[in-house]
Scaffold this active site. Sequence first.
Site, mmCIF file in Angstrom:
data_model
loop_
_atom_site.group_PDB
_atom_site.id
_atom_site.type_symbol
_atom_site.label_atom_id
_atom_site.label_comp_id
_atom_site.label_asym_id
_atom_site.label_seq_id
_atom_site.Cartn_x
_atom_site.Cartn_y
_atom_site.Cartn_z
ATOM 1 N N ASN A 259 -36.995 0.256 46.888
ATOM 2 C CA ASN A 259 -36.307 -0.815 47.617
ATOM 3 C C ASN A 259 -37.171 -2.055 47.721
ATOM 4 O O ASN A 259 -36.727 -3.176 47.461
ATOM 5 C CB ASN A 259 -35.965 -0.351 49.036
ATOM 6 C CG ASN A 259 -34.852 0.656 49.002
ATOM 7 O OD1 ASN A 259 -33.982 0.577 48.147
ATOM 8 N ND2 ASN A 259 -34.896 1.613 49.905
ATOM 9 N N SER B 16 -34.642 -8.501 62.131
ATOM 10 C CA SER B 16 -34.089 -7.650 63.202
ATOM 11 C C SER B 16 -34.008 -8.448 64.498
ATOM 12 O O SER B 16 -33.035 -8.341 65.249
ATOM 13 C CB SER B 16 -34.968 -6.416 63.435
ATOM 14 O OG SER B 16 -34.613 -5.402 62.536
ATOM 15 N N LYS C 44 -46.944 -6.725 64.004
ATOM 16 C CA LYS C 44 -45.970 -7.556 63.268
ATOM 17 C C LYS C 44 -45.218 -8.485 64.218
ATOM 18 O O LYS C 44 -44.994 -9.657 63.910
ATOM 19 C CB LYS C 44 -44.971 -6.670 62.506
ATOM 20 C CG LYS C 44 -45.601 -5.931 61.333
ATOM 21 C CD LYS C 44 -44.575 -5.059 60.606
ATOM 22 C CE LYS C 44 -45.230 -4.255 59.498
ATOM 23 N NZ LYS C 44 -44.302 -3.405 58.757
ATOM 24 N N LYS D 90 -41.488 2.793 67.561
ATOM 25 C CA LYS D 90 -41.206 3.532 66.324
ATOM 26 C C LYS D 90 -40.640 4.892 66.669
ATOM 27 O O LYS D 90 -41.028 5.494 67.681
ATOM 28 C CB LYS D 90 -42.494 3.723 65.514
ATOM 29 C CG LYS D 90 -42.244 4.071 64.064
ATOM 30 C CD LYS D 90 -41.567 2.915 63.368
ATOM 31 C CE LYS D 90 -41.840 2.756 61.927
ATOM 32 N NZ LYS D 90 -41.556 1.431 61.419
#
Length: 427
Positions: A234, A361, A107, A119
């Site tokens: 979500n 982010s 990504k 992660k």
Amino acid sequence: MGTNDVTNRVDEKDKETLNLLTSTQIVIHDALKKLGYNEELFELLKEPLRMVHVRIPVRMDDGSTKVFTGFRAQHNDAIGPTMGGVRFHPRVDVDEVKALSMWMSMKCGIADLPFGGGKGAILCNPRTLSFGELERLSRGYVRAISQIVGPTKDIPAPDMYTNSQIMAWMLDEYSRFRKYDSPGFITGKPLVLGGSEGREKAGAAGVTICIEEAAKKRGIRIQGARIIVQGFGNAGSYIAKFMHERGAKIIGISDVYGALYNPDGLNINYLLDRRDSFGTVTSLFEGAITNKELLEHDCDVLVPAAIANQITAENASNIRARIVVEAANGPTTLEATRILSERGILLVPDVLAGAGGVTVSYFEWVQNNQGYYWSEEEVAERLRKKLVNSFNQIYDISQSRNIDMRLAAYMVGVGKMAEASLLRGWV
Ligand code: NAD
């Protein structure tokens, strides 16, 4: 494990049953091969450079001490620090955390961010923990990984069952530990602690941008386009809302209990009002159909936004969407990707459609470093610019090389990291 081991494992096993790490390695291997890189580079990139396993003692409300297990994986930091979420979940294994850090690398590469993938995870059931226990667990995790994380090392963020409050505790613990304020240590923070406008909706906003770009490629007008969204949590509920606001017709939605379908369009605002905090709503209505039936309905765009392995070799031939945009992680197996691609269905892969969260982010980290904050409109505009570029770059590669968009996305995702690793002399 060498490349041949990977290839043998693919030959031996039905591709549908391969675990996340192996299937990620297969696509990375194919992407590196297409880019003309050698096996040594695959050896470097097939697993994270670092995988830390920690044990976190937490004082529980009843006075006892419980020891939790946590992980942090850092895939590759040749380009810059690693970045990626921390999830709280009772069932996470080491291979999954490794694979998820590699997805984050893809990504970051796709969105052209100066980061590699990271992660983290803690094995726990957050629903059974009190507020105080959650806080002590979050702080304990930061203490346990404090040596390997930091604003120029590895930057955590929210993920499954973690939120801005948990990020705030983690930020506070890190700042106390380091004895200086350090908002760029973590992203997904509350606004008042240096969070970014638009961070919470960034994932769904990224998916929406990809739906719009894919629709242009297939000559579909968003106004009146027929869209099915699997999952109303979500991700799914925001995607349905955003597409509804743009004039699309949401003809199907689903949750874990079933699916609602109406070829004339569902009343999305009403469903959003009735939805509970677990993303469930269908059980309130008569005439729900199954998730399997919903996936196979005729539509312009199908958006799997629930869980992994929903489009497999078993149902890929029955999918009647013109475009599939993967909002969930891993909803389409490798074999199903091949079938959809052969049938001319445009598949926008998770590593591209899901790049909105990490992109914002990155924006949050930039704003923290410069100490100057952008408006929601500025964030949205910068996100759109980045993802439109990424989408078109990947689409063009897939067209010119006659490959599916998943492989093209991995080529872009892994390309700079491979180049940076070579330039640093790591291989
Ligand atoms: P969530 O827990 O809020 O919602 C999940 C939804 O899926 C719920 O509606 C649930 O009822 C439904 N569901 C669960 N099991 C199902 C099943 N077997 N069949 C059909 N529906 C089922 O989760 P979320 O945060 O919305 O995340 C969903 C997926 O999307 C995950 O893979 C997550 O990693 C990914 N995600 C993507 C984005 C993005 O925008 N790309 C953002 C956040 C999360």
